[in-house]
Design an enzyme around this catalytic site. Structure first.
Site, short mmCIF file in Angstrom:
data_model
loop_
_atom_site.label_atom_id
_atom_site.label_comp_id
_atom_site.label_asym_id
_atom_site.label_seq_id
_atom_site.Cartn_x
_atom_site.Cartn_y
_atom_site.Cartn_z
N VAL A 11 0.84 -1.24 -0.04
CA VAL A 11 -0.13 0.07 -0.04
C VAL A 11 0.86 1.19 0.08
CG1 VAL A 11 -1.73 1.51 1.31
CG2 VAL A 11 -1.90 -1.39 1.16
N THR A 121 -5.41 -1.09 6.42
CA THR A 121 -6.52 -1.54 6.67
C THR A 121 -6.73 -1.62 8.27
OG1 THR A 121 -6.85 -2.65 4.43
CG2 THR A 121 -8.12 -3.48 6.18
N LYS A 205 -14.42 -0.30 3.94
CA LYS A 205 -13.53 -1.01 3.51
C LYS A 205 -13.74 -2.73 3.58
CE LYS A 205 -9.87 -2.93 1.80
NZ LYS A 205 -8.23 -2.79 2.28
N ASN A 209 -14.94 -5.57 1.03
CA ASN A 209 -14.46 -6.75 0.48
C ASN A 209 -15.12 -8.01 0.97
OD1 ASN A 209 -11.98 -5.69 -0.71
ND2 ASN A 209 -10.80 -5.98 1.29
N GLY A 258 -7.99 -15.88 -1.93
CA GLY A 258 -6.88 -15.62 -1.08
C GLY A 258 -6.61 -14.43 -1.19
N CYS A 261 -6.06 -9.43 1.50
CA CYS A 261 -7.28 -8.66 1.80
C CYS A 261 -8.65 -9.27 2.33
CB CYS A 261 -7.72 -7.77 0.89
SG CYS A 261 -6.43 -6.37 0.64
N LYS A 264 -8.61 -11.84 5.45
CA LYS A 264 -8.31 -11.12 6.80
C LYS A 264 -9.51 -10.19 7.02
CE LYS A 264 -5.08 -7.97 6.50
NZ LYS A 264 -5.29 -6.57 6.86
N LYS A 321 -3.71 -14.87 -7.31
CA LYS A 321 -4.34 -14.25 -8.61
C LYS A 321 -3.49 -13.89 -9.55
CE LYS A 321 -5.85 -10.10 -8.63
NZ LYS A 321 -6.66 -8.86 -8.34
#
Length: 432
Positions: A11, A121, A205, A209, A258, A261, A264, A321
């Protein structure tokens, strides 16, 4: 504008580089001296398409600098971003120890009015705790803003430079004005800046997700049902996505989600609700479905072969990914550990994640230089990550290289009829 970014992980690096690209003077800070040395040489600790080129360009233009001296970076800054890690704690919520430690260090370095921005986050209420940490060590005026990152790995530069929305959590008009000026260059195509209170921004946020994870798990549940009743999930997906109320994004079944983000953030949202006496049963089901789905390819292989010991298998794709080397919570990890645990030999290939994979598997697997090399001598092939180069393989060549001819398609990339015509046994997710 003079900006400091504390933390040079995913980030922090993306934010700092993109903010420099819009003409700001940005200094990124980290306690890791080797990482800072590498960054000064233009070497990145992670893979993100386009980031290295953009970073080097802004370093040459002297808009982007790296240092281990937090005070030197923070003291002249108008805006300071906190982008340090907030790992999952024992209860499932975000562990704020690094965020609060950074906040305290920032507070000691303040010499003028500064906007301190939570970019990590963090759990709901974190901005209040950051404010308290800074207030304990300084009398200088400041504001704390919640500005959650909304980046997708693999397309992070596009997401930051041309966002579909920017979320700013603050009750301060002064901070709101400064943050609006900072983000104005990125929203010239009329993407909205959404202003709200800090707790709503923090929760947004997690909720975003969790919603996307829910869509994935829902389709994986439907895919499992398709296999039981003899339906084809591809047709079901198309029928669902054509409904304008639903749409197509994140309706692709597979071997589970997976990354850093989704797993968690879903756990953190469940934990936050539980702290307030609320059970989010839907999201607990999302987690259970995802855990089951990560075991699905191994279950198909056990059903097909019976015993896996002393058999050799190829795995295509290790990252969670495409377009990233991130293997955190990657479905490939559980699959490979399962194969090794059953006594199988595993040959793996991923275009960018091989070095990261060595931290997970060491010398327990063979790291092949290409997909075809990984397939050589294998009795079965598992496709786990849908990199573009895997979409149209030479099936005749693949068949000649492999000892056995079973394909376990964890992303429904291949055409089942075409694969079977070439003499392979095909297993997909929810397909007939």
């Amino acid at each position: 504008m003079r900006i400091a970014v504390v933390g040079t992980g995913y980030v922090g690096l993306v934010a700092g580089t993109c903010l420099a690209e819009s003409g700001n003077e940005v200094t990124c800070v980290d306690v890791d001296e080797k990482k800072i040395h590498d960054l000064r040489e233009g070497r990145l600790p992670l893979y993100e398409p386009g980031l290295e080129e953009l970073l080097r360009r802004n370093m040459v233009a002297r808009r982007l600098r790296f240092t281990t001296d937090l005070g030197k970076a923070v003291t002249p800054a108008q805006v300071v971003f906190i982008a340090v890690g907030a790992p999952q704690g024992d209860t499932g919520d975000a562990d704020l120890q690094y965020v609060l430690a950074a906040a305290e260090d920032i507070g000691r370095a303040l010499r003028q009015y500064t906007v301190v921005v939570d970019k990590s986050t963090v759990s709901v209420g974190a901005a209040d705790r950051v404010r308290e940490s800074i207030s304990r060590v300084t009398d200088v005026e400041f504001d704390v803003v919640s500005n959650p990152e909304l980046l997708k790995e693999g397309t992070a530069l596009e997401d930051f430079l041309r966002p579909d929305r920017v979320i700013i959590g603050t009750s301060s008009e002064r901070a709101r004005k400064l943050m609006g000026q900072l983000y104005e260059p990125f929203v010239r195509t009329e993407s909205p800046i959404l202003y709200m209170d800090t707790r709503s921004a923090e929760l947004t946020k997690y909720a975003a997700n969790a919603m996307l994870a829910t869509r994935i798990s829902f389709m994986n549940d439907i895919a499992a049902l398709c296999e039981k009743v003899g339906a084809d999930v591809d047709f079901v997906r198309k029928g669902l996505g054509a409904d304008k109320r639903i749409g197509y994004p994140f309706l692709f079944p597979g071997v589970g989600y997976g990354g850093s983000c989704f797993p968690k953030d879903v756990k953190a949202l469940v934990a936050t609700a539980r702290e307030h006496g609320l059970e989010l049963d839907l999201l607990r089901g999302v987690e259970r479905t995802n855990a089951r789905q990560k075991r699905s390819l191994l279950a198909k292989a056990l059903k097909h072969y019976g015993e896996l010991a002393d058999r050799t298998f190829a795995v295509w794709g290790l990252a969670f990914k495409p377009k990233t080397d991130d293997m955190r919570e990657a479905p490939s990890v559980e699959l490979i550990e399962g194969l090794l645990g059953k006594g199988a030999r595993v040959q793996v290939y991923d275009p960018v994640a091989a070095k990261v994979a060595e931290r997970y598997f060491g010398n327990r697997v063979l790291y092949a230089p290409s997909g075809y090399a990984a397939a050589e001598g294998a009795e079965g092939l598992f496709l786990v990550t849908e990199w573009n180069e895997f979409r149209r393989p030479d099936l005749k060549r693949l068949k000649s290289l492999m000892k056995g001819h079973a394909i376990f398609d964890g992303r429904n990339v291949f055409d089942p009829a075409q694969v079977r015509e070439e003499g392979f046994t095909y297993y997909g997710i929810g397909r007939v």
